[in-house]
Scaffold this motif. Sequence first.
Motif, short mmCIF file in Angstrom:
data_model
loop_
_atom_site.label_atom_id
_atom_site.label_comp_id
_atom_site.label_asym_id
_atom_site.label_seq_id
_atom_site.Cartn_x
_atom_site.Cartn_y
_atom_site.Cartn_z
N ALA A 13 -59.51 -54.70 72.67
CA ALA A 13 -60.17 -53.55 73.20
C ALA A 13 -61.54 -53.07 72.43
CB ALA A 13 -58.90 -52.38 73.12
N LEU A 14 -61.25 -53.14 71.04
CA LEU A 14 -62.40 -52.78 70.26
C LEU A 14 -62.94 -54.08 69.34
CD1 LEU A 14 -60.43 -49.81 68.94
CD2 LEU A 14 -61.99 -49.74 70.78
N PRO A 15 -63.71 -54.91 69.94
CA PRO A 15 -63.87 -56.21 69.13
C PRO A 15 -64.77 -56.08 68.20
CG PRO A 15 -64.82 -56.13 71.47
CD PRO A 15 -63.92 -55.09 71.47
N LEU A 16 -65.69 -54.97 68.18
CA LEU A 16 -66.53 -54.94 67.23
C LEU A 16 -65.75 -54.56 65.89
CD1 LEU A 16 -69.42 -54.86 65.82
CD2 LEU A 16 -69.62 -52.43 66.57
N LYS A 17 -65.15 -53.27 66.00
CA LYS A 17 -64.48 -52.80 65.00
C LYS A 17 -63.47 -53.63 64.12
CE LYS A 17 -61.41 -48.72 63.82
NZ LYS A 17 -60.58 -47.49 64.24
N TRP A 18 -62.85 -54.50 65.09
CA TRP A 18 -61.87 -55.65 64.56
C TRP A 18 -62.55 -56.87 64.41
CZ3 TRP A 18 -56.39 -54.69 63.50
CH2 TRP A 18 -56.25 -53.27 63.63
N GLU A 19 -63.87 -57.11 64.30
CA GLU A 19 -64.08 -58.26 64.44
C GLU A 19 -63.91 -59.21 63.17
OE1 GLU A 19 -68.45 -58.07 64.27
OE2 GLU A 19 -68.35 -56.84 62.46
N LEU A 20 -63.32 -58.82 61.99
CA LEU A 20 -63.28 -59.70 60.95
C LEU A 20 -61.72 -60.00 61.00
CD1 LEU A 20 -65.21 -58.12 57.98
CD2 LEU A 20 -65.79 -59.99 59.59
N PRO A 21 -61.24 -61.08 60.80
CA PRO A 21 -59.71 -61.40 61.04
C PRO A 21 -59.11 -60.88 59.57
CG PRO A 21 -61.04 -63.51 60.60
CD PRO A 21 -62.15 -62.34 60.70
N ASP A 22 -57.98 -60.68 59.59
CA ASP A 22 -57.32 -60.19 58.44
C ASP A 22 -57.75 -59.12 57.61
OD1 ASP A 22 -55.42 -62.46 58.96
OD2 ASP A 22 -56.81 -63.66 57.79
N VAL A 23 -58.51 -58.23 58.34
CA VAL A 23 -59.06 -57.16 57.68
C VAL A 23 -58.63 -55.80 58.54
CG1 VAL A 23 -61.35 -55.78 57.31
CG2 VAL A 23 -61.07 -58.03 56.65
N VAL A 24 -58.23 -54.71 57.84
CA VAL A 24 -57.85 -53.33 58.46
C VAL A 24 -59.05 -52.61 58.73
CG1 VAL A 24 -56.49 -51.58 58.43
CG2 VAL A 24 -55.67 -53.37 57.46
N PRO A 25 -59.79 -52.39 59.88
CA PRO A 25 -60.93 -51.70 59.97
C PRO A 25 -60.92 -50.22 59.97
CG PRO A 25 -60.31 -52.47 62.21
CD PRO A 25 -59.17 -52.68 61.13
N ALA A 26 -61.61 -49.85 59.14
CA ALA A 26 -61.79 -48.18 59.12
C ALA A 26 -63.14 -47.65 59.14
CB ALA A 26 -60.85 -47.61 57.94
N TRP A 27 -64.08 -48.34 59.65
CA TRP A 27 -65.55 -48.28 59.51
C TRP A 27 -66.28 -47.40 60.75
CZ3 TRP A 27 -69.28 -51.86 61.60
CH2 TRP A 27 -68.91 -52.85 62.43
N VAL A 28 -66.53 -48.22 61.67
CA VAL A 28 -67.16 -47.88 62.84
C VAL A 28 -66.20 -46.77 63.76
CG1 VAL A 28 -66.47 -49.62 64.40
CG2 VAL A 28 -68.65 -48.52 64.64
N ALA A 29 -66.90 -45.85 64.48
CA ALA A 29 -66.34 -44.71 65.05
C ALA A 29 -65.60 -44.91 66.30
CB ALA A 29 -67.32 -43.41 64.92
N GLU A 30 -64.60 -45.53 66.35
CA GLU A 30 -63.73 -45.93 67.29
C GLU A 30 -62.26 -45.57 66.94
OE1 GLU A 30 -66.03 -49.27 69.94
OE2 GLU A 30 -65.15 -49.95 68.26
N MET A 31 -61.56 -45.20 67.82
CA MET A 31 -60.19 -44.78 67.62
C MET A 31 -59.36 -45.95 67.94
SD MET A 31 -59.95 -40.77 68.67
CE MET A 31 -60.81 -41.01 70.19
N ASP A 32 -58.10 -46.31 67.15
CA ASP A 32 -57.18 -47.30 67.61
C ASP A 32 -56.07 -46.76 68.67
OD1 ASP A 32 -58.63 -49.07 65.98
OD2 ASP A 32 -57.37 -48.58 64.29
#
Length: 385
Positions: A13-32
Amino acid sequence: MIRDLTDAEARAALPLKWELPDVVPAWVAEMDYAQAEPITEALVDAVRRGALGYPPHGDDLGAAFSGFAARHWGWDVPAEASVATGGVVSGIRLALEVLCPPGPVVVPMPCYPPFRHAVEVTGREVVPIELDPESDDASLDLCAVSRAFARGARTLLLCNPHNPLGHVPSRAELAGLAALAREYDARVITDEIHAPLVLAPLGAEERTFTPYLSLDDRAVLVTSPSKAFNMPATHGAQLVVLDPADRARLAAAPIPAQNTWSSLGIVAGTVAWRDCDDWLAALVERLTQQRTLLAELLADRLPKARMRPLEATYLAWLDLRAYGVDDPAEAALAHGVRLAPGQDYQPGLTGHVRLNLATSPERLERVVEGLRAALDDGGQGTPRG
Ligand SMILES: Cc1ncc(COP(=O)(O)O)c(C=O)c1O
């Protein structure tokens, strides 16, 4: 009512936010979190009807926004004041080009980075007003604004509520700005994309959101339901301007200078403003819980961290200078956590990060734990095992 996305769903759903494998994303302003059901239904229905043509000039977004403003803020804004545009950032650029005089633009810092870029791409100069990182008070420095106007600036970019500080300006603070704008005949462009996301009060004093345009009728409001309703790629934002002559100037901008908005963005935005109050109330409650959890996790794992009071938004601004690591976001990445670096929001500001807490409690704990590990090893970037 708020449904957490699984990792696999969030990646899709949020391919930019989650673009890096094996990384928990808490950067760009989108909600999980999954979007509100009425938005899904309206979009599916529109696609089935083949409603993919150019959106009409007179759409329903303005009326839906007026209804939202009246219900949530007791503010009466005419539906016809809204002019559709593609996004808030491109709307700011359009407002600068069409409605503001050339010349320097005051930008309070730290700021959402595209504020500076929007000023620069229009060939204008940024006049920064920097917040002292030691100061507990995140209010706008009206003396500095007055000095900048006195030196010739005639435009100011306001972020109300503020990203990344999480501050909700008080009515008095905004009234002070409005008085200066009147005195110097300056135009304020106010980005209010985070306005629906005012969280539960932190202390005795309740911070309510004040629409800046309700205090300064020459201002340009730029907003969108895309942030609060988690649909940034739908592209149905709006400029809200009260003077019909200003609207005529916007309408007369040649097509290449305008920002094409999306018919699906108008569909989604109209439903968001009109039919999703219950979902929004549940979201604000959930984000308030996440804020409490983050404060607890920080007290436990990173006691020297200083979190600015998060009155609105789901983006926490952390001062980590006490840990002596210049770029904590870079250090955290080596520990599987992606945060937004503070220096993106204020060039030269070290030791700060912006942390997006709109995720599950488990992921939020992993984010804080990754940051702790990074700071504990002094930002040396010990590879993840
Ligand atoms: C203050 C602010 N304005 C604008 C935006 C982006 O808006 P848009 O995608 O409509 O350009 C964001 C995104 O996080 C934001 O925080």
